[in-house]
Design an enzyme around this catalytic site. Structure first.
Site, PDB file in Angstrom:
ATOM      1  N   HIS A   1       4.557   5.967   1.007  1.00 58.16           N
ATOM      2  CA  HIS A   1       4.533   4.504   1.117  1.00 58.16           C
ATOM      3  C   HIS A   1       4.179   3.818  -0.214  1.00 58.16           C
ATOM      4  O   HIS A   1       4.949   3.030  -0.754  1.00 58.16           O
ATOM      5  CB  HIS A   1       3.495   4.080   2.158  1.00 58.16           C
ATOM      6  CG  HIS A   1       3.616   4.744   3.476  1.00 58.16           C
ATOM      7  ND1 HIS A   1       4.610   4.422   4.374  1.00 58.16           N
ATOM      8  CD2 HIS A   1       2.875   5.708   4.070  1.00 58.16           C
ATOM      9  CE1 HIS A   1       4.462   5.146   5.465  1.00 58.16           C
ATOM     10  NE2 HIS A   1       3.421   5.937   5.300  1.00 58.16           N
TER      11      HIS A   1
HETATM   12  C1  BDR Z   1      -0.257   2.537   4.374  1.00 62.62           C
HETATM   13  O1  BDR Z   1      -1.422   2.893   5.114  1.00 62.62           O
HETATM   14  C2  BDR Z   1      -2.193   3.810   4.394  1.00 62.62           C
HETATM   15  O2  BDR Z   1      -2.642   4.831   5.232  1.00 62.62           O
HETATM   16  C3  BDR Z   1      -1.358   4.286   3.246  1.00 62.62           C
HETATM   17  O3  BDR Z   1      -2.160   4.564   2.115  1.00 62.62           O
HETATM   18  C4  BDR Z   1      -0.419   3.151   3.003  1.00 62.62           C
HETATM   19  O4  BDR Z   1      -0.973   2.206   2.119  1.00 62.62           O
HETATM   20  C5  BDR Z   1       0.962   3.002   5.131  1.00 62.62           C
HETATM   21  O5  BDR Z   1       1.001   2.420   6.395  1.00 62.62           O
END
Ligand code: BDR
Ligand code: CA
Length: 307
Positions: free
Chosen positions: A237
């Protein structure tokens, strides 16, 4: 001229890769890293950010920020990222201290003292720090070149059916940021779920042979695969937000109105995106398409520049 950025983050396995990508990229001048509670508590996200800066052989200051969301009780994602926040990594304890000024002050004062359009905020955790800075000094919204944030979804969430983690963790903060009048770029799950850390891609990072390559490969080995989307690897992500700043030509999207559900029982934290029918003025550029193969190739090359 280098692009000046502040990374606001909650490392976090994918935050770790995002930070390393930024620090490895000569086009970016990472002025500071600010931390927030999110994937794990603030003490740990701050420690992790400091350790990552030193892993990269840099001295970028790390400023600690908000230890909890604005209104909601804190949640974390230790079940995903591990008790350390960066499952898989074996980082040396940092030697440089945390910066003396508070993250919210750093964000506010940096934007206040910079020229309009000079500094980009890259937000890859819950938006608490940014919201506090924007409430204290609403005029900084106009000074940011962009707020590029990883968060939300056009379609399905990942923390609830309706909501993505960063927005669900602090929906009130997200609402402040989306309504501040800043140039927001939203990098949602719909895009990040195209950027998968497949076995082949992780092997290419490991084959770099440097310490950063070894650490990132170990993190990605330990990173959960998200099978809900028929995935063949964990979705990276947060690096997508940094990649957008570096290589916007790899991504596509459109201007949309985005509202944040702050009250709903079933849809709390949902990003309600006017994707199909645009009835109201847009407040964000929402990205949905990415050239993942090129992104991974460039990410791998950049990680190879670090120690
Ligand atoms: C986001 O949530 C976190 O767990 C990850 O680091 C990312 O920023 C993805 O949904
Ligand atoms: Ca994150």
């Amino acid at each position: 001229m280098n692009r000046k950025i502040i990374i606001d983050c909650d490392p976090g396995q994918d935050d770790a890769v995002a930070i390393l990508l930024a620090l490895a990229s000569p086009e970016l001048d990472t002025l500071a890293i600010t931390t927030v509670a999110g994937n794990i508590g603030l003490d740990r996200t701050t420690l992790n950010a400091r350790a990552l800066v030193e892993l990269a052989g840099m001295t970028t200051p790390v400023h600690a920020g908000c230890p909890r969301p604005l209104v909601r009780p804190p949640i974390d994602a230790a079940h995903i990222h591990g008790a350390s926040g960066i499952n898989g990594a074996t980082l040396k304890p940092p030697t440089r201290p945390v910066a003396s000024s508070y993250a919210v002050d750093l964000i506010r004062d940096t934007l206040r003292s910079s020229a309009p359009g000079e500094v980009t905020l890259v937000a890859i955790g819950p938006l608490t720090n940014l919201a506090c800075a924007l409430v204290q000094a609403p005029e900084i919204a106009q000074r940011a070149r962009e707020i590029v944030l990883m968060g939300g979804a056009i379609g399905l969430g990942n923390t609830t059916p309706a909501a993505e983690f960063n927005i669900y963790a602090d929906p009130h903060a997200a609402s402040v940021v989306f309504n501040a009048g800043a140039p927001v770029v939203m990098v949602p799950l719909d895009l990040t779920h195209q950027v998968l850390a497949t076995a082949r891609r992780v092997a290419a990072i490991r084959a770099l042979g440097n310490e950063v390559g070894r650490q990132v490969a170990a993190i990605l080995d330990a990173y959960p695969k998200d099978t809900h989307f028929g995935a063949t690897g964990g979705p990276l992500h947060d690096p997508c937000a940094v990649a957008y700043v570096l290589w916007p030509e790899l991504m596509r999207g459109k201007e949309c109105r985005v509202d944040i559900e702050t009250e709903g029982e079933h849809a709390l934290g949902r990003t309600v995106v006017e994707w199909r029918r645009q009835k109201r003025p847009a407040n964000a550029r929402v990205l949905d398409t990415v050239d993942a193969e090129t992104l991974f190739r460039r990410l791998t090359e950049r990680l190879g520049r670090l120690p």
